[in-house]
Design a protein around this motif. Structure first.
Motif, PDB file in Angstrom:
ATOM      1  N   VAL A 140       0.840  -1.200   0.000  1.00 38.38           N
ATOM      2  CA  VAL A 140       0.000   0.000   0.000  1.00 38.38           C
ATOM      3  C   VAL A 140       0.875   1.250   0.000  1.00 38.38           C
ATOM      4  O   VAL A 140       0.622   2.197  -0.741  1.00 38.38           O
ATOM      5  N   ASN A 141       1.915   1.242   0.812  1.00 37.73           N
ATOM      6  CA  ASN A 141       2.815   2.389   0.858  1.00 37.73           C
ATOM      7  C   ASN A 141       3.435   2.666  -0.509  1.00 37.73           C
ATOM      8  O   ASN A 141       3.508   3.804  -0.953  1.00 37.73           O
ATOM      9  N   ASP A 142       3.879   1.612  -1.196  1.00 34.90           N
ATOM     10  CA  ASP A 142       4.501   1.779  -2.516  1.00 34.90           C
ATOM     11  C   ASP A 142       3.501   2.234  -3.568  1.00 34.90           C
ATOM     12  O   ASP A 142       3.799   3.083  -4.398  1.00 34.90           O
ATOM     13  N   LYS A 143       2.310   1.667  -3.545  1.00 30.84           N
ATOM     14  CA  LYS A 143       1.323   1.926  -4.605  1.00 30.84           C
ATOM     15  C   LYS A 143       0.499   3.182  -4.370  1.00 30.84           C
ATOM     16  O   LYS A 143      -0.058   3.731  -5.307  1.00 30.84           O
ATOM     17  N   GLN A 144       0.413   3.623  -3.138  1.00 31.56           N
ATOM     18  CA  GLN A 144      -0.447   4.762  -2.819  1.00 31.56           C
ATOM     19  C   GLN A 144       0.346   5.932  -2.242  1.00 31.56           C
ATOM     20  O   GLN A 144      -0.169   6.707  -1.459  1.00 31.56           O
ATOM     21  N   ASP A 145       1.591   6.066  -2.664  1.00 26.53           N
ATOM     22  CA  ASP A 145       2.488   7.069  -2.087  1.00 26.53           C
ATOM     23  C   ASP A 145       1.920   8.480  -2.192  1.00 26.53           C
ATOM     24  O   ASP A 145       1.954   9.240  -1.225  1.00 26.53           O
ATOM     25  N   ASP A 146       1.393   8.844  -3.358  1.00 27.54           N
ATOM     26  CA  ASP A 146       0.848  10.194  -3.520  1.00 27.54           C
ATOM     27  C   ASP A 146      -0.341  10.418  -2.593  1.00 27.54           C
ATOM     28  O   ASP A 146      -0.445  11.457  -1.938  1.00 27.54           O
ATOM     29  N   TRP A 147      -1.256   9.444  -2.534  1.00 25.82           N
ATOM     30  CA  TRP A 147      -2.427   9.578  -1.691  1.00 25.82           C
ATOM     31  C   TRP A 147      -2.023   9.678  -0.221  1.00 25.82           C
ATOM     32  O   TRP A 147      -2.539  10.526   0.512  1.00 25.82           O
ATOM     33  N   LEU A 148      -1.089   8.836   0.222  1.00 28.14           N
ATOM     34  CA  LEU A 148      -0.636   8.884   1.607  1.00 28.14           C
ATOM     35  C   LEU A 148       0.064  10.206   1.909  1.00 28.14           C
ATOM     36  O   LEU A 148      -0.107  10.756   2.998  1.00 28.14           O
ATOM     37  N   SER A 149       0.823  10.731   0.968  1.00 25.48           N
ATOM     38  CA  SER A 149       1.479  12.035   1.160  1.00 25.48           C
ATOM     39  C   SER A 149       0.436  13.135   1.331  1.00 25.48           C
ATOM     40  O   SER A 149       0.570  13.994   2.206  1.00 25.48           O
ATOM     41  N   ASP A 150      -0.586  13.122   0.485  1.00 26.48           N
ATOM     42  CA  ASP A 150      -1.666  14.110   0.609  1.00 26.48           C
ATOM     43  C   ASP A 150      -2.351  13.991   1.963  1.00 26.48           C
ATOM     44  O   ASP A 150      -2.668  14.994   2.608  1.00 26.48           O
ATOM     45  N   LEU A 151      -2.588  12.769   2.407  1.00 26.29           N
ATOM     46  CA  LEU A 151      -3.244  12.545   3.692  1.00 26.29           C
ATOM     47  C   LEU A 151      -2.378  13.064   4.838  1.00 26.29           C
ATOM     48  O   LEU A 151      -2.877  13.727   5.758  1.00 26.29           O
TER      49      LEU A 151
END
Length: 168
Positions: A140-151
């Motif tokens: 999840v961290n690798d695939k959703q990096d942009d979303w997690l950064s925004d969060l």
């Protein structure tokens, strides 16, 4: 909090340890400091494998030479910030982390979630449910990096707004 920790570290770290400002990552348990080391002098004809070996060797030398100073800084940081400080170094394309924490995380899973973990075990991707869960989190961290950064940025903005509000 991150600005405060980075400022404190700027005062504690030896000026010639790194060739640029170190990367500092912080969570509830740990402060990770990763600095870039100057690359060793090599001929242009040095093979990529030997270049990686030289970079890894530079990291090993730095780790040994700075151990006592890093331990002293870590002890002070633990007292000041109630977190463990961990270290890493980068030289060229080689990055190594050392003294990092592996923190258990308890969770309750229903059968569909357990089935996912058991499938990863059956496929040989992981040896245990714990390892399978860690694999899922990394994915999840690798695939959703942009979303997690925004969060994470949104969380930081919420904290800033709360600090501007009235004291309770």
């Amino acid at each position: 909090m991150k600005d405060r920790i980075e400022a404190w570290l700027a005062g504690q770290l030896v000026d010639d340890w790194f060739i640029e400002r170190p990367r500092v990552e912080i969570d509830r348990d740990e402060i990770l400091v990763v600095g870039a080391l100057p690359p060793p002098s090599l001929d242009d004809a040095t093979s990529p494998d030997n270049r990686r070996l030289a970079n890894r060797s530079r990291i090993e030398r730095w780790r040994e030479e700075t151990r006592s100073q890093r331990v002293a800084i870590a002890r002070q940081a633990e007292g000041a910030f109630d977190r463990t400080i961990s270290w890493g170094a980068r030289c060229g394309e080689v990055e190594e982390l050392f003294t990092t924490l592996s923190v258990p995380a308890m969770t309750r899973l229903r059968m569909p979630e357990r089935r996912v973990l058991d499938t990863l075990i059956d496929a040989g991707v992981a040896r245990s449910r714990s390892e399978a869960l860690a694999w899922c989190v990394r994915l999840v961290n690798d695939k959703q990096d942009d979303w997690l950064s925004d969060l994470r940025e949104a969380i930081e903005r919420v904290h800033a707004v709360r600090q501007q509000g009235p004291a309770t």
